[in-house]
Write an enzyme that holds these catalytic residues in place. Structure first.
Site, PDB file in Angstrom:
ATOM      1  N   ALA A   9     -10.350  -9.600  -4.009  1.00  0.00           N
ATOM      2  CA  ALA A   9     -10.923  -9.707  -2.662  1.00  0.00           C
ATOM      3  C   ALA A   9     -10.625  -8.451  -1.854  1.00  0.00           C
ATOM      4  CB  ALA A   9     -10.362 -10.942  -1.962  1.00  0.00           C
ATOM      5  N   GLY A  10     -10.549  -7.322  -2.540  1.00  0.00           N
ATOM      6  CA  GLY A  10     -10.289  -6.057  -1.856  1.00  0.00           C
ATOM      7  C   GLY A  10     -11.565  -5.479  -1.269  1.00  0.00           C
ATOM      8  N   VAL A  12     -14.073  -3.541  -2.538  1.00  0.00           N
ATOM      9  CA  VAL A  12     -15.350  -3.704  -3.255  1.00  0.00           C
ATOM     10  C   VAL A  12     -15.722  -5.186  -3.324  1.00  0.00           C
ATOM     11  CG1 VAL A  12     -16.591  -3.342  -5.420  1.00  0.00           C
ATOM     12  CG2 VAL A  12     -14.968  -1.609  -4.634  1.00  0.00           C
ATOM     13  N   GLY A  13     -14.742  -6.032  -3.701  1.00  0.00           N
ATOM     14  CA  GLY A  13     -15.024  -7.459  -3.867  1.00  0.00           C
ATOM     15  C   GLY A  13     -15.564  -8.085  -2.587  1.00  0.00           C
ATOM     16  N   ARG A  87      -9.575   8.318 -13.079  1.00  0.00           N
ATOM     17  CA  ARG A  87      -9.874   6.913 -13.374  1.00  0.00           C
ATOM     18  C   ARG A  87      -9.022   6.442 -14.548  1.00  0.00           C
ATOM     19  NH1 ARG A  87     -15.107   8.920 -12.151  1.00  0.00           N
ATOM     20  NH2 ARG A  87     -16.000   7.916 -10.319  1.00  0.00           N
ATOM     21  N   ASN A  94      -4.685  -1.609 -15.036  1.00  0.00           N
ATOM     22  CA  ASN A  94      -5.900  -2.408 -14.907  1.00  0.00           C
ATOM     23  C   ASN A  94      -6.257  -3.154 -16.190  1.00  0.00           C
ATOM     24  OD1 ASN A  94      -6.033  -1.754 -12.282  1.00  0.00           O
ATOM     25  ND2 ASN A  94      -7.756  -0.342 -12.431  1.00  0.00           N
ATOM     26  N   THR A 118     -14.003  -2.903 -12.266  1.00  0.00           N
ATOM     27  CA  THR A 118     -12.687  -2.256 -12.304  1.00  0.00           C
ATOM     28  C   THR A 118     -12.716  -1.006 -13.193  1.00  0.00           C
ATOM     29  OG1 THR A 118     -11.721  -4.456 -12.054  1.00  0.00           O
ATOM     30  CG2 THR A 118     -10.238  -2.697 -12.788  1.00  0.00           C
ATOM     31  N   ASN A 119     -12.059   0.052 -12.744  1.00  0.00           N
ATOM     32  CA  ASN A 119     -11.973   1.307 -13.502  1.00  0.00           C
ATOM     33  C   ASN A 119     -10.747   1.341 -14.401  1.00  0.00           C
ATOM     34  OD1 ASN A 119     -14.214   2.935 -12.843  1.00  0.00           O
ATOM     35  ND2 ASN A 119     -13.400   3.224 -10.775  1.00  0.00           N
ATOM     36  N   ASP A 147     -23.823   5.622  -9.595  1.00  0.00           N
ATOM     37  CA  ASP A 147     -23.914   7.070  -9.843  1.00  0.00           C
ATOM     38  C   ASP A 147     -25.340   7.565  -9.608  1.00  0.00           C
ATOM     39  OD1 ASP A 147     -21.199   7.186 -10.488  1.00  0.00           O
ATOM     40  OD2 ASP A 147     -21.573   6.690 -12.581  1.00  0.00           O
ATOM     41  N   ARG A 150     -25.943   7.781  -5.919  1.00  0.00           N
ATOM     42  CA  ARG A 150     -25.312   8.992  -5.364  1.00  0.00           C
ATOM     43  C   ARG A 150     -26.199  10.209  -5.629  1.00  0.00           C
ATOM     44  NH1 ARG A 150     -19.120   7.313  -7.051  1.00  0.00           N
ATOM     45  NH2 ARG A 150     -18.646   6.346  -5.052  1.00  0.00           N
ATOM     46  N   HIS A 174     -18.717   6.416 -16.895  1.00  0.00           N
ATOM     47  CA  HIS A 174     -18.482   6.539 -15.454  1.00  0.00           C
ATOM     48  C   HIS A 174     -17.272   7.449 -15.263  1.00  0.00           C
ATOM     49  CE1 HIS A 174     -18.499   5.543 -11.289  1.00  0.00           C
ATOM     50  NE2 HIS A 174     -17.363   4.872 -11.312  1.00  0.00           N
TER      51      HIS A 174
HETATM   52  N1  LIG Z   1     -17.374   0.904 -11.285  1.00  0.00           N
HETATM   53  C1  LIG Z   1     -17.473   1.581 -10.173  1.00  0.00           C
HETATM   54  O1  LIG Z   1     -18.426   2.314  -9.948  1.00  0.00           O
HETATM   55  C2  LIG Z   1     -16.387   1.437  -9.137  1.00  0.00           C
HETATM   56  C3  LIG Z   1     -16.606   1.863  -7.809  1.00  0.00           C
HETATM   57  C4  LIG Z   1     -15.593   1.666  -6.864  1.00  0.00           C
HETATM   58  C5  LIG Z   1     -14.386   1.077  -7.247  1.00  0.00           C
HETATM   59  N2  LIG Z   1     -14.212   0.722  -8.546  1.00  0.00           N
HETATM   60  C6  LIG Z   1     -12.969   0.087  -9.011  1.00  0.00           C
HETATM   61  O2  LIG Z   1     -12.957  -1.264  -8.543  1.00  0.00           O
HETATM   62  C7  LIG Z   1     -11.605  -1.713  -8.434  1.00  0.00           C
HETATM   63  C8  LIG Z   1     -11.387  -2.351  -7.063  1.00  0.00           C
HETATM   64  O3  LIG Z   1     -11.486  -1.370  -6.054  1.00  0.00           O
HETATM   65  P1  LIG Z   1     -11.166  -1.765  -4.532  1.00  0.00           P
HETATM   66  O4  LIG Z   1     -11.418  -0.560  -3.720  1.00  0.00           O
HETATM   67  O5  LIG Z   1     -11.830  -3.055  -4.197  1.00  0.00           O
HETATM   68  O6  LIG Z   1      -9.584  -2.004  -4.643  1.00  0.00           O
HETATM   69  P2  LIG Z   1      -8.677  -2.924  -3.698  1.00  0.00           P
HETATM   70  O7  LIG Z   1      -7.277  -2.518  -3.936  1.00  0.00           O
HETATM   71  O8  LIG Z   1      -9.210  -2.922  -2.313  1.00  0.00           O
HETATM   72  O9  LIG Z   1      -8.916  -4.401  -4.299  1.00  0.00           O
HETATM   73  C9  LIG Z   1      -8.439  -4.817  -5.521  1.00  0.00           C
HETATM   74  C10 LIG Z   1      -7.970  -6.259  -5.365  1.00  0.00           C
HETATM   75  O10 LIG Z   1      -7.613  -6.761  -6.657  1.00  0.00           O
HETATM   76  C11 LIG Z   1      -6.562  -7.683  -6.432  1.00  0.00           C
HETATM   77  N3  LIG Z   1      -5.877  -7.987  -7.683  1.00  0.00           N
HETATM   78  C12 LIG Z   1      -4.927  -7.278  -8.334  1.00  0.00           C
HETATM   79  N4  LIG Z   1      -4.544  -7.943  -9.437  1.00  0.00           N
HETATM   80  C13 LIG Z   1      -5.251  -9.089  -9.487  1.00  0.00           C
HETATM   81  C14 LIG Z   1      -5.320 -10.175 -10.391  1.00  0.00           C
HETATM   82  N5  LIG Z   1      -4.556 -10.228 -11.490  1.00  0.00           N
HETATM   83  N6  LIG Z   1      -6.182 -11.185 -10.132  1.00  0.00           N
HETATM   84  C15 LIG Z   1      -6.960 -11.143  -9.030  1.00  0.00           C
HETATM   85  N7  LIG Z   1      -6.950 -10.144  -8.132  1.00  0.00           N
HETATM   86  C16 LIG Z   1      -6.114  -9.124  -8.359  1.00  0.00           C
HETATM   87  C17 LIG Z   1      -5.681  -6.995  -5.397  1.00  0.00           C
HETATM   88  O11 LIG Z   1      -4.807  -7.919  -4.769  1.00  0.00           O
HETATM   89  C18 LIG Z   1      -6.732  -6.413  -4.472  1.00  0.00           C
HETATM   90  O12 LIG Z   1      -7.018  -7.278  -3.384  1.00  0.00           O
HETATM   91  C19 LIG Z   1     -10.745  -0.478  -8.720  1.00  0.00           C
HETATM   92  O13 LIG Z   1     -10.302  -0.472 -10.061  1.00  0.00           O
HETATM   93  C20 LIG Z   1     -11.688   0.682  -8.472  1.00  0.00           C
HETATM   94  O14 LIG Z   1     -11.316   1.834  -9.164  1.00  0.00           O
HETATM   95  C21 LIG Z   1     -15.183   0.878  -9.490  1.00  0.00           C
END
Ligand SMILES: NC(=O)c1ccc[n+]([C@@H]2O[C@H](COP(=O)([O-])OP(=O)(O)OC[C@H]3O[C@@H](n4cnc5c(N)ncnc54)[C@H](O)[C@@H]3O)[C@@H](O)[C@H]2O)c1
Length: 311
Positions: A9-10, A12-13, A87, A94, A118-119, A147, A150, A174
């Site tokens: 729920a960060g 991106v979520g 990444r 991760n 997730t990355n 991408d 962008r 990516h």
């Molecule tokens: N694929 C893409 O193009 C792309 C783009 C942006 C970000 N990302 C990746 O997405 C991920 C999330 O980014 P963000 O900015 O939302 O990060 P964030 O830190 O804001 O959110 C991540 C959330 O995951 C939660 N979390 C950690 N462990 C957990 C678990 N075991 N179960 C449930 N939740 C858990 C954390 O508490 C946190 O709230 C990162 O790995 C980031 O690199 C990927």
């Protein structure tokens, strides 16, 4: 109403959840390990409903039982990049998070389609596929949509034409070895080479390849508006069975001369997930770039397997 679980729920979520609800696309279960965080964000989003006028239910939870019966599971759980981190630095942390999340969510939603965010993306998508044991058509990674968006943004900024008329696809992994297919980039069908010099196109390609880190360096944390919106486009394509042709991280089993690797390729997205990978003829240079990108992903998959065994 369909149900989409968003794990993590960060930034991106929460952006994904908000878009899905605001556009009346699905009920959402927002899941996180941090107590109160998904519940608070879900309640906040529900309180926006009278203003946006949607009927979606958004529930926040720390209990995997609440994710039961999801049509789509989006995995954003994990740590994001900080300045100076690649990444791949995220790999070990991760991998453990994604593996445990995939195990728990598949138990509760055996019929779901998984979208991994997730990355490092290509490796985490492979891990989710291996962990859930689902057919590869139901495990997809999000990166190519972002991408490509962008690249399209930079083309629009440089040419001055509306971004609505710019189309482009970015394939491959990516990361730094992503492959923006400049030959296929157009402004409403007109190749971008009509408007931009080869040097300028190269500059835009490099900016796209560094698109994520440019934002990390500016705001000291990872991007989320465009990533969240990119995930939502994939969710919408699946829920509405749109047959969208989008670049997604998919399992290559011979396509483009690539085997046993999750990598960004053009595919058709609809109700069954990946309906097919579209095998477009590439130039020798593009094929070489895709192969290089695939080898780097495979090296990281090997590294991840060693790290997971070591834990
Ligand atoms: N694929 C893409 O193009 C792309 C783009 C942006 C970000 N990302 C990746 O997405 C991920 C999330 O980014 P963000 O900015 O939302 O990060 P964030 O830190 O804001 O959110 C991540 C959330 O995951 C939660 N979390 C950690 N462990 C957990 C678990 N075991 N179960 C449930 N939740 C858990 C954390 O508490 C946190 O709230 C990162 O790995 C980031 O690199 C990927």
């Amino acid at each position: 109403m369909s149900k989409v679980t968003v794990v993590g729920a960060g930034f991106v979520g929460a952006t994904v959840a908000q878009y899905l609800a605001d556009n009346n696309l699905s009920d959402v279960c927002l899941f996180d390990v941090v107590e109160g965080l998904p519940q608070g964000k879900a309640l906040d989003m529900m309180q926006a409903a009278p203003i946006t006028g949607h009927d979606c239910k958004i529930v926040g939870s720390n209990d995997f039982g609440d994710t039961k019966g999801s049509d789509i599971v989006v995995i954003t759980a994990g740590i994001a990049r900080k300045p100076g981190m690649s990444r791949d630095d995220l790999l070990k942390t991760n991998a453990n998070i994604v593996q445990s999340v995939a195990k728990e969510t598949i138990k509760n939603s055996p019929d779901a389609i998984f979208i991994v965010v997730t990355n490092p993306l290509d490796v985490m998508t492979y891990l989710t596929w291996k962990t859930t044991k689902l057919p590869s058509s139901r495990v997809i990674g999000m990166a190519g949509v972002l991408d490509s968006a962008r690249f399209q943004t930079f083309i629009a900024m440089e040419t001055g034409y509306s971004v609505q008329d710019v189309r482009a696809m970015v394939l491959g992994g990516h990361g730094d070895l992503m492959v923006p297919v400049t030959r296929c980039a157009t402004v409403n069908g007109v190749p971008i080479s009509e408007f931009l010099s080869p040097e300028k196109i190269d500059e835009l390609v490099k900016r796209t390849q560094n698109g994520g880190i440019e934002i990390v360096n500016l705001m000291k944390s990872s991007a989320f508006y465009a990533p969240g919106r990119s995930v939502a486009q994939m969710v919408e394509a699946i829920l509405k069975d749109q047959n969208r042709l989008l670049p997604c991280c998919v399992y290559a089993d011979g396509e483009y001369g690539l085997k046993d690797v999750y990598i960004g390729l053009p595919c058709v997205l609809g109700k069954d997930g990946v309906k097919k990978i579209v095998d477009v003829k590439m130039t020798a240079e593009e094929t070489e770039a895709l192969k290089k990108s695939a080898s780097s992903i495979k090296e990281n998959v090997d590294l991840m397997n060693k790290l997971l065994v070591a834990v």
